[in-house]
Design a protein around this motif. Structure first.
Motif, short mmCIF file in Angstrom:
data_model
loop_
_atom_site.label_atom_id
_atom_site.label_comp_id
_atom_site.label_asym_id
_atom_site.label_seq_id
_atom_site.Cartn_x
_atom_site.Cartn_y
_atom_site.Cartn_z
N HIS A 23 25.33 -8.84 23.21
CA HIS A 23 25.34 -7.67 24.07
C HIS A 23 25.79 -6.43 23.29
CE1 HIS A 23 27.32 -5.24 27.43
NE2 HIS A 23 26.05 -5.32 27.79
N ARG A 24 24.85 -5.53 23.04
CA ARG A 24 25.10 -4.35 22.19
C ARG A 24 25.54 -4.79 20.80
NH1 ARG A 24 28.59 -0.72 26.62
NH2 ARG A 24 27.40 -1.43 28.44
N GLY A 25 25.02 -5.93 20.35
CA GLY A 25 25.49 -6.55 19.12
C GLY A 25 26.75 -7.34 19.40
N ALA A 26 27.44 -7.72 18.33
CA ALA A 26 28.73 -8.41 18.50
C ALA A 26 29.76 -7.34 18.79
CB ALA A 26 29.08 -9.19 17.24
N SER A 27 29.71 -6.80 20.00
CA SER A 27 30.47 -5.59 20.32
C SER A 27 31.96 -5.83 20.49
CB SER A 27 29.89 -4.92 21.57
OG SER A 27 29.79 -5.83 22.65
N ALA A 28 32.40 -7.10 20.46
CA ALA A 28 33.83 -7.38 20.45
C ALA A 28 34.42 -7.22 19.05
CB ALA A 28 34.10 -8.79 20.96
N HIS A 29 33.55 -7.16 18.04
CA HIS A 29 34.03 -7.18 16.66
C HIS A 29 33.58 -6.00 15.81
CE1 HIS A 29 35.13 -11.16 17.87
NE2 HIS A 29 33.87 -11.56 17.96
N ALA A 37 27.39 -3.90 14.16
CA ALA A 37 27.53 -4.86 15.26
C ALA A 37 26.34 -5.82 15.30
CB ALA A 37 27.65 -4.12 16.58
N PHE A 38 25.14 -5.33 14.99
CA PHE A 38 23.97 -6.20 15.01
C PHE A 38 24.02 -7.22 13.87
CE2 PHE A 38 21.79 -2.21 16.84
CZ PHE A 38 22.23 -2.52 18.12
N ARG A 39 24.40 -6.77 12.68
CA ARG A 39 24.49 -7.69 11.55
C ARG A 39 25.57 -8.75 11.82
NH1 ARG A 39 22.71 -7.50 6.49
NH2 ARG A 39 22.07 -5.31 6.69
N THR A 40 26.71 -8.33 12.35
CA THR A 40 27.78 -9.28 12.67
C THR A 40 27.30 -10.31 13.69
OG1 THR A 40 29.51 -7.66 12.18
CG2 THR A 40 30.10 -9.47 13.64
N ALA A 41 26.53 -9.86 14.67
CA ALA A 41 26.00 -10.79 15.68
C ALA A 41 25.15 -11.86 15.05
CB ALA A 41 25.21 -10.01 16.72
N ALA A 42 24.28 -11.45 14.14
CA ALA A 42 23.42 -12.43 13.47
C ALA A 42 24.26 -13.43 12.67
CB ALA A 42 22.43 -11.72 12.56
N GLU A 43 25.28 -12.94 11.98
CA GLU A 43 26.12 -13.82 11.18
C GLU A 43 26.91 -14.79 12.04
OE1 GLU A 43 26.88 -10.95 7.29
OE2 GLU A 43 28.28 -10.86 8.97
N LEU A 44 27.23 -14.38 13.27
CA LEU A 44 27.99 -15.24 14.17
C LEU A 44 27.10 -16.17 15.00
CD1 LEU A 44 30.80 -12.80 15.35
CD2 LEU A 44 31.05 -14.79 13.85
N GLY A 45 25.79 -16.15 14.74
CA GLY A 45 24.92 -17.15 15.33
C GLY A 45 24.01 -16.68 16.44
N GLY A 259 42.29 -16.17 8.25
CA GLY A 259 41.51 -15.89 9.44
C GLY A 259 40.07 -15.58 9.10
N ALA A 260 39.33 -15.07 10.06
CA ALA A 260 37.92 -14.72 9.86
C ALA A 260 37.86 -13.39 9.10
CB ALA A 260 37.19 -14.63 11.19
N ASN A 261 38.26 -13.44 7.83
CA ASN A 261 38.50 -12.20 7.10
C ASN A 261 37.25 -11.45 6.70
OD1 ASN A 261 37.80 -12.92 4.12
ND2 ASN A 261 39.10 -14.61 4.77
N HIS A 262 36.07 -12.06 6.88
CA HIS A 262 34.82 -11.33 6.65
C HIS A 262 34.52 -10.37 7.79
CE1 HIS A 262 30.70 -10.61 5.34
NE2 HIS A 262 30.26 -10.96 6.55
N PHE A 263 35.01 -10.69 8.98
CA PHE A 263 34.70 -9.92 10.17
C PHE A 263 35.85 -9.05 10.67
CE2 PHE A 263 32.14 -13.84 10.41
CZ PHE A 263 30.86 -13.28 10.41
N ALA A 264 37.07 -9.43 10.34
CA ALA A 264 38.26 -8.73 10.83
C ALA A 264 39.30 -8.70 9.71
CB ALA A 264 38.82 -9.45 12.07
N PRO A 265 40.24 -7.77 9.78
CA PRO A 265 41.22 -7.66 8.69
C PRO A 265 42.07 -8.92 8.55
CG PRO A 265 41.82 -6.24 10.56
CD PRO A 265 40.44 -6.73 10.81
N GLU A 266 42.19 -9.36 7.32
CA GLU A 266 42.89 -10.60 7.02
C GLU A 266 44.31 -10.64 7.57
OE1 GLU A 266 45.02 -10.07 2.79
OE2 GLU A 266 42.84 -10.04 2.62
N ASN A 267 44.74 -11.85 7.93
CA ASN A 267 46.12 -12.08 8.37
C ASN A 267 46.52 -11.25 9.59
OD1 ASN A 267 47.55 -14.12 6.80
ND2 ASN A 267 47.14 -12.84 5.02
#
Length: 489
Positions: A23-29, A37-45, A259-267
């Motif tokens: 929804h609007r890409g991975a708009s939570a991230h 947001a669109f690229r992140t959505a694809a990476e998250l499945g 953590g998911a450090n590719h998508f969000a800031p580490e630790n």
């Protein structure tokens, strides 16, 4: 779909289950309706992106939800009053439909295009044809917009978006839509899925209609919706639909490094939360101690790299550390993230029935294990330290703690056992096939470490199926598992 069979392309996905529509890409991230947001959505499945189309004053289709820039750019200007060049100056992150089509094609994603502006349907249709992009659905809350496309013989599947309280079947009849998209997330209380009952689904089938459902981020609700015979479900968090819990029989426990450090800031809590939502069993965190004796989660001994502060972590009290941003360095989207305490990380892990891998950077061994014991979390984590004195100290202070040892530091299993009596042995990927079985025979869990991003390596890891794996890119392991399932089919 049977309402316009002479004209209509089929639904552009065949996943065997409801499609994950970001929804609007991975708009939570990431900022909504952006290429990020669109690229992140694809990476998250996700298999499909829901995007919103507005028109500029000179007729350029751009991807943004609101007709005004106030909410996303802080500028009180209507998009329809701005020529594209001026819009790009004011809000450079708003992509064009053309840019979005290019990215979707490169990432093998379909598009669910919500038409916001009057006349956007014909323009979007022409752009799809001009780009040779046929994996798309066009839809709108505007019945006039959908009906005009149907009357013009639009070859793409058409969706009528149905607000809460409206009759989906009368809207479908008036628009000649192929899909009823039920935007009913605010109805039904804690069980909105009950609104999509057997009678509604049977009537849709009888009338030749397919069903798409609202954006949903409540895991129990999503799990119920995914059992329904619908084309797709929108979500701000694709990982909730495409996490590791979808792989039946998966024996590997996932450990997410920082953590998911590719998508969000580490630790940060954000990185840990996303890891748990992906289905990771463990999150690896690093700990230091503040000037006033609080155990905090940050990798470096200094603040400079990952916060808005500077100098040693140990020179600042907790209040000072909490005043810093631990996410602005990564993205403005995460500017509100702060340095977590170990207690906050434990609370998050406990709330998700998950565990932690605690790497001790500088904390006194007794202070660390005593704190974890006081939280009644000792059985739900394991420890490691690069510092031999801290590593030995943690084992000495807590004989009942789970300790990880690094296989590369020992000549053999016996030497490791005599030194630390560890429960886990971390083995780098190139050495795993040779060493993993030896540790397993001794009752020590072998944990593969792979911090790379090579899809071919992840394909091999899926075949090797280690009991545990410590990685940076859990999303790439999930993608390899999906490839394996497709190959088996």
């Amino acid at each position: 779909m049977t309402r316009r069979p002479e004209n209509t392309e089929p639904w552009p996905l065949a996943t065997g289950e409801p499609a994950c529509i970001a929804h609007r890409g991975a708009s939570a991230h990431a900022p909504e309706n952006t290429l990020s947001a669109f690229r992140t959505a694809a990476e998250l499945g996700a298999e499909m992106w829901e995007i919103d189309v507005q028109l500029t004053a000179d007729g350029v289709p751009v991807i943004t939800h609101d007709a005004n820039l106030k909410r996303i750019a802080g500028i009180d200007r209507a998009i329809a009053d701005l020529r594209f060049e001026r819009l790009r100056d004011l809000a450079p992150d708003i992509p064009t439909l053309g840019e979005t089509l290019d990215l979707a094609a490169s990432l093998d994603q379909a598009l669910y295009i919500e038409l916001k502006a009057e006349g956007a349907g014909r323009i979007a249709w022409n752009h799809l044809l001009a780009n040779g992009f046929d994996r798309a659905v066009l839809g709108s809350f505007s019945m006039d917009e959908v009906r005009s496309l149907a009357d013009a013989g639009c070859p793409f599947p058409l969706s009528t978006l149905v607000p809460l309280g409206a009759d989906p079947f009368s809207r479908a009849a008036e628009t000649r839509a192929d899909i009823i998209h039920l935007c009913w997330e605010r109805g039904g209380g804690e069980r909105p899925q009950d609104q999509v009952d057997a009678a509604l689904l049977q009537r849709a089938k009888d009338e030749g209609l397919d069903v798409v459902l609202w954006h949903e981020e409540r895991k129990p609700v999503l799990e119920a919706l995914m059992e329904l015979p619908v084309l797709g479900i929108c979500t701000n968090q694709p990982e909730l639909m495409r996490g590791f819990d979808r792989f039946a029989g998966l024996a590997t426990e996932i450990v997410c490094h920082r953590g998911a450090n590719h998508f969000a800031p580490e630790n940060t809590l954000a990185a840990a939360r996303l890891s748990f939502d992906q289905g990771a069993r463990y999150v690896e965190i690093d700990v230091h101690m503040s000037a006033d004796g609080e155990i905090v989660v940050i990798h470096d001994a200094t603040l400079d790299r990952t916060t808005t502060g500077a100098g040693p972590v140990s020179a600042h009290n907790l209040a000072e550390l909490k005043s810093l941003s631990a996410g602005a360095w990564f993205s403005p989207f995460y500017a509100a993230e702060t340095i977590p305490t170990l207690g906050e990380m434990i609370a998050l892990a406990r709330s998700r029935d998950a565990r932690l891998y605690i790497e001790n950077k500088t904390v006194d061994a007794k202070a660390l294990v005593d704190f974890v014991r006081s939280e009644d979390f000792l059985a739900d984590c394991f420890f490691w330290s690069e510092d031999p004195a801290l590593q030995e100290g943690m084992r000495r202070e807590a004989p009942d703690a789970n300790i990880k040892a690094a296989a590369g530091r020992y000549q053999n299993v016996t030497e490791m056992e005599n030194h630390l009596a560890p429960q886990l042995a971390e083995i780098h990927y190139p050495d795993y096939a040779r060493l993993g079985p030896r540790y397993l025979e001794k009752g020590i869990i072998p944990m593969m470490q792979y911090f790379g991003e090579d899809p071919a390596v992840f394909d091999r890891i899926v075949v090797m199926a280690p009991p545990m794996i410590n990685l940076d890119r859990a999303d790439l392991l999930a993608a390899a598992l999906r490839r394996r399932i497709c190959d088996d089919r």
